[in-house]
Every structure is written in structure tokens, then in C-alpha cells.
Motif scaffolding. Sequence first.
Motif, PDB file in Angstrom:
ATOM      1  N   LYS A 147      55.140  28.936 -12.942  1.00  0.00           N
ATOM      2  CA  LYS A 147      55.086  28.315 -14.320  1.00  0.00           C
ATOM      3  C   LYS A 147      56.160  28.005 -14.796  1.00  0.00           C
ATOM      4  O   LYS A 147      56.233  27.092 -15.803  1.00  0.00           O
ATOM      5  N   VAL A 148      57.302  28.871 -15.025  1.00  0.00           N
ATOM      6  CA  VAL A 148      58.517  28.656 -15.499  1.00  0.00           C
ATOM      7  C   VAL A 148      59.078  27.493 -14.813  1.00  0.00           C
ATOM      8  O   VAL A 148      59.578  26.293 -15.521  1.00  0.00           O
ATOM      9  N   LEU A 149      59.010  27.188 -13.573  1.00  0.00           N
ATOM     10  CA  LEU A 149      59.518  25.987 -12.867  1.00  0.00           C
ATOM     11  C   LEU A 149      58.945  24.831 -13.156  1.00  0.00           C
ATOM     12  O   LEU A 149      59.407  23.435 -13.618  1.00  0.00           O
ATOM     13  N   LYS A 150      57.527  24.838 -13.402  1.00  0.00           N
ATOM     14  CA  LYS A 150      56.792  23.738 -13.778  1.00  0.00           C
ATOM     15  C   LYS A 150      57.007  23.109 -14.931  1.00  0.00           C
ATOM     16  O   LYS A 150      57.037  22.054 -15.242  1.00  0.00           O
ATOM     17  N   GLN A 151      57.122  24.227 -15.832  1.00  0.00           N
ATOM     18  CA  GLN A 151      57.729  23.936 -17.317  1.00  0.00           C
ATOM     19  C   GLN A 151      59.059  23.194 -17.600  1.00  0.00           C
ATOM     20  O   GLN A 151      59.155  22.078 -18.012  1.00  0.00           O
ATOM     21  N   TYR A 152      59.929  23.758 -16.850  1.00  0.00           N
ATOM     22  CA  TYR A 152      61.054  23.020 -16.543  1.00  0.00           C
ATOM     23  C   TYR A 152      61.021  21.549 -16.040  1.00  0.00           C
ATOM     24  O   TYR A 152      61.606  20.465 -16.647  1.00  0.00           O
ATOM     25  N   LEU A 153      60.431  21.347 -15.093  1.00  0.00           N
ATOM     26  CA  LEU A 153      60.125  19.884 -14.347  1.00  0.00           C
ATOM     27  C   LEU A 153      59.260  19.003 -15.518  1.00  0.00           C
ATOM     28  O   LEU A 153      59.701  17.846 -15.267  1.00  0.00           O
ATOM     29  N   THR A 154      58.431  19.550 -16.138  1.00  0.00           N
ATOM     30  CA  THR A 154      57.893  18.649 -16.992  1.00  0.00           C
ATOM     31  C   THR A 154      58.758  18.264 -18.190  1.00  0.00           C
ATOM     32  O   THR A 154      58.639  17.043 -18.592  1.00  0.00           O
ATOM     33  N   GLU A 155      59.812  19.228 -18.519  1.00  0.00           N
ATOM     34  CA  GLU A 155      60.372  18.662 -19.568  1.00  0.00           C
ATOM     35  C   GLU A 155      61.713  17.762 -19.166  1.00  0.00           C
ATOM     36  O   GLU A 155      62.217  17.022 -20.027  1.00  0.00           O
ATOM     37  N   PHE A 156      61.930  17.796 -17.906  1.00  0.00           N
ATOM     38  CA  PHE A 156      63.043  16.703 -17.248  1.00  0.00           C
ATOM     39  C   PHE A 156      62.321  15.761 -16.634  1.00  0.00           C
ATOM     40  O   PHE A 156      62.947  14.760 -16.011  1.00  0.00           O
ATOM     41  N   MET A 157      61.138  15.359 -16.937  1.00  0.00           N
ATOM     42  CA  MET A 157      60.466  14.274 -16.362  1.00  0.00           C
ATOM     43  C   MET A 157      61.287  13.111 -16.979  1.00  0.00           C
ATOM     44  O   MET A 157      61.532  12.984 -18.256  1.00  0.00           O
ATOM     45  N   SER A 158      61.634  11.915 -16.218  1.00  0.00           N
ATOM     46  CA  SER A 158      62.138  10.555 -16.456  1.00  0.00           C
ATOM     47  C   SER A 158      61.446   9.600 -16.186  1.00  0.00           C
ATOM     48  O   SER A 158      60.756   9.389 -15.341  1.00  0.00           O
ATOM     49  N   THR A 159      61.753   8.533 -17.065  1.00  0.00           N
ATOM     50  CA  THR A 159      61.114   7.379 -16.667  1.00  0.00           C
ATOM     51  C   THR A 159      62.013   6.379 -16.165  1.00  0.00           C
ATOM     52  O   THR A 159      61.512   5.201 -16.039  1.00  0.00           O
ATOM     53  N   ARG A 160      63.233   6.685 -15.732  1.00  0.00           N
ATOM     54  CA  ARG A 160      64.095   5.693 -15.238  1.00  0.00           C
ATOM     55  C   ARG A 160      63.722   5.498 -13.909  1.00  0.00           C
ATOM     56  O   ARG A 160      63.196   6.479 -13.099  1.00  0.00           O
ATOM     57  N   LEU A 161      64.141   4.360 -13.347  1.00  0.00           N
ATOM     58  CA  LEU A 161      63.759   4.073 -12.026  1.00  0.00           C
ATOM     59  C   LEU A 161      64.695   4.818 -10.935  1.00  0.00           C
ATOM     60  O   LEU A 161      66.005   4.874 -11.386  1.00  0.00           O
ATOM     61  N   SER A 167      63.849  20.871  -6.607  1.00  0.00           N
ATOM     62  CA  SER A 167      64.027  22.193  -7.187  1.00  0.00           C
ATOM     63  C   SER A 167      63.251  23.068  -6.120  1.00  0.00           C
ATOM     64  O   SER A 167      62.621  22.938  -5.301  1.00  0.00           O
ATOM     65  N   ASN A 168      63.861  24.655  -6.458  1.00  0.00           N
ATOM     66  CA  ASN A 168      63.117  25.585  -5.826  1.00  0.00           C
ATOM     67  C   ASN A 168      63.411  26.990  -6.702  1.00  0.00           C
ATOM     68  O   ASN A 168      64.445  27.094  -7.453  1.00  0.00           O
ATOM     69  N   ILE A 169      62.498  27.893  -6.444  1.00  0.00           N
ATOM     70  CA  ILE A 169      62.516  29.136  -6.845  1.00  0.00           C
ATOM     71  C   ILE A 169      63.427  30.231  -6.489  1.00  0.00           C
ATOM     72  O   ILE A 169      63.443  30.182  -5.191  1.00  0.00           O
ATOM     73  N   LEU A 170      64.613  30.541  -6.745  1.00  0.00           N
ATOM     74  CA  LEU A 170      65.494  31.347  -6.010  1.00  0.00           C
ATOM     75  C   LEU A 170      65.228  32.661  -6.118  1.00  0.00           C
ATOM     76  O   LEU A 170      65.298  33.451  -4.916  1.00  0.00           O
ATOM     77  N   SER A 171      64.703  33.366  -7.232  1.00  0.00           N
ATOM     78  CA  SER A 171      64.363  34.840  -7.451  1.00  0.00           C
ATOM     79  C   SER A 171      63.221  35.083  -8.639  1.00  0.00           C
ATOM     80  O   SER A 171      63.360  34.197  -9.401  1.00  0.00           O
ATOM     81  N   THR A 172      62.572  36.108  -8.282  1.00  0.00           N
ATOM     82  CA  THR A 172      61.552  36.386  -9.460  1.00  0.00           C
ATOM     83  C   THR A 172      61.658  38.072  -9.362  1.00  0.00           C
ATOM     84  O   THR A 172      61.681  38.605  -8.317  1.00  0.00           O
ATOM     85  N   SER A 173      61.649  38.730 -10.395  1.00  0.00           N
ATOM     86  CA  SER A 173      61.780  40.027 -10.528  1.00  0.00           C
ATOM     87  C   SER A 173      61.237  40.499 -11.933  1.00  0.00           C
ATOM     88  O   SER A 173      60.885  39.941 -12.812  1.00  0.00           O
ATOM     89  N   SER A 174      60.871  41.835 -11.928  1.00  0.00           N
ATOM     90  CA  SER A 174      60.216  42.446 -13.075  1.00  0.00           C
ATOM     91  C   SER A 174      61.262  43.964 -13.327  1.00  0.00           C
ATOM     92  O   SER A 174      61.895  44.280 -12.592  1.00  0.00           O
ATOM     93  N   ARG A 175      61.601  44.053 -14.435  1.00  0.00           N
ATOM     94  CA  ARG A 175      62.154  45.418 -14.935  1.00  0.00           C
ATOM     95  C   ARG A 175      61.602  46.032 -16.260  1.00  0.00           C
ATOM     96  O   ARG A 175      61.267  45.068 -17.083  1.00  0.00           O
ATOM     97  N   VAL A 176      61.885  47.210 -16.065  1.00  0.00           N
ATOM     98  CA  VAL A 176      61.583  48.079 -17.471  1.00  0.00           C
ATOM     99  C   VAL A 176      62.925  48.486 -18.105  1.00  0.00           C
ATOM    100  O   VAL A 176      63.355  49.092 -17.591  1.00  0.00           O
TER     101      VAL A 176
END
Length: 260
Positions: A147-161, A167-176
Amino acid sequence: MAIILDSLLPPSRPALPTRFSTPFPSSASCLCTRRNQLITAFSIPRRNAMALILSSSCIFSDVGLHDEIAFAEPSSSVEFREYIDTFDGYSLKYPQNWIQVRGAGADIFFRDPFVLDENLSVEMSSPSSSRYKTVEDLGPPEEAGKKVLKQYLTEFMSTRLGVRRESNILSTSSRVADDGKLYYQVEVNIKSYANTNELAVMPQDRVSRLEWDRRYLSVLGVENNRLYELRLQTPESVFVEEENDLRQVMDSFRVNKVFG
């Protein structure tokens, strides 16, 4: 209401020599020796030197500043400030020489004055339209990363030819964290390519070149029924050099209960 607190490492700068504390040199060799001693004494890394110039708090930290506290970050040579937003309910530490940029669209935005592509921001979901109870409402960290990556790509959409993104996900993790709350951490890489001559008719005249290659680091937390996201952006070319400091910023991010 936001409060910024200085968090300063014990400075490694030597004390300034007292004027006229030694007799005036009587020969050119003495002058050269004295000059070389001073140059050696005051040699500090470029990044620290520029931070000293830009940050008045390094010079006036003991003069009339009532909202500043000092604490050590032994694993880093960078000095940090703490930003506390009591109105929206979050806090973080950031390099003290970074500059706040207003009107950037995020709730808060700081950037490195030297590496202009390096910055941090905080964004939050709307309090009226979100009812998050925990960051696990996003699913496991892997799903949150998509979801984070999708949001980034949506924000970076360009109309330029001729523009394309890899893109790729490098890592995901959780912590307390020490506040007992669960946080997700997501790291992605995005590259942007553009044709040198997007209007060219022949394919061989449309040469694709790399525009930028960046690392994006996100920390996600939930409090006050809202989803909070700390975003860090840095060029891949400097990530290894900056990684320790960036991870300290990530680890410092906290979401806090808002009362009243």
C-alpha cells in the motif's frame, strides 16, 4: 502546538585560545608553526562544519532558550532536535541542521540544506474519516508495504511522454517501541527514467536515461483513531553514508494520545 527541542551531542570542538595568551612570534617559522597548530586544532568534518555555520543554536544554545534540552546520541556524529506536535499527537527527532519548509503539503516537512533530495515529512489520515485502532488494520507488514509503494507511485504519476518508473519493496518489518505501541517500517526503492528526446519519431532517437534513484523509508503508527506516516527520502547514492542518521530518525518517531 509544536515544540522544537535541541538535542545536542557533547561537542568535540576545542576551546578557543585566549587572545594574547602567548608572546607575539618573533620569526616566520614561529608564525608558521602556530598557524599549523591552529589549523589542526580546528579541523572538523565538512558536514559538521556546515551544520555549525547554519545552526545558531550551536552558538547560542545557552542564551535565553527555555525549550531546549540536551541528550547524547552516542552512535551518531550528527546533532538532533526533537519536534513535538501536541496538537496532532506525534514527535520525532531530526538532524538539527535540516531546514523546515512551510507550505510543502505535509503536516511537517524538513530537508537537508546540502542534499536537496533528502527530506522528511509526516502525514496523517483525516480524523473525521478514519477509525484506525491499530496499525495491524493495514494487514501484515508485507501488505502495508504494498500500500505504501502504491501510494508513492500514485503521487509520482507523470503526464510527460517517455517517463517510466521502476520500483521494488526492499524490506518490511514491525517493532514495538518503548511506548508500547506497534509500528510498521517499510523501505522501497524507486527509479525514474525519461527519454532524452520524447518527441523523436525514430525509436533510436528516444534514449532513456536515469533521472533519479531514491530510497523511501516509512514508519507507520496508529493513535487517536488516525494513521500516521513518517516519510524519509534520500538519494541511493548517499544512503549508505546517511543510513545510521536516518534510522535514528525512524526509531525516534512516536504517536501520542491527544487530550481535550
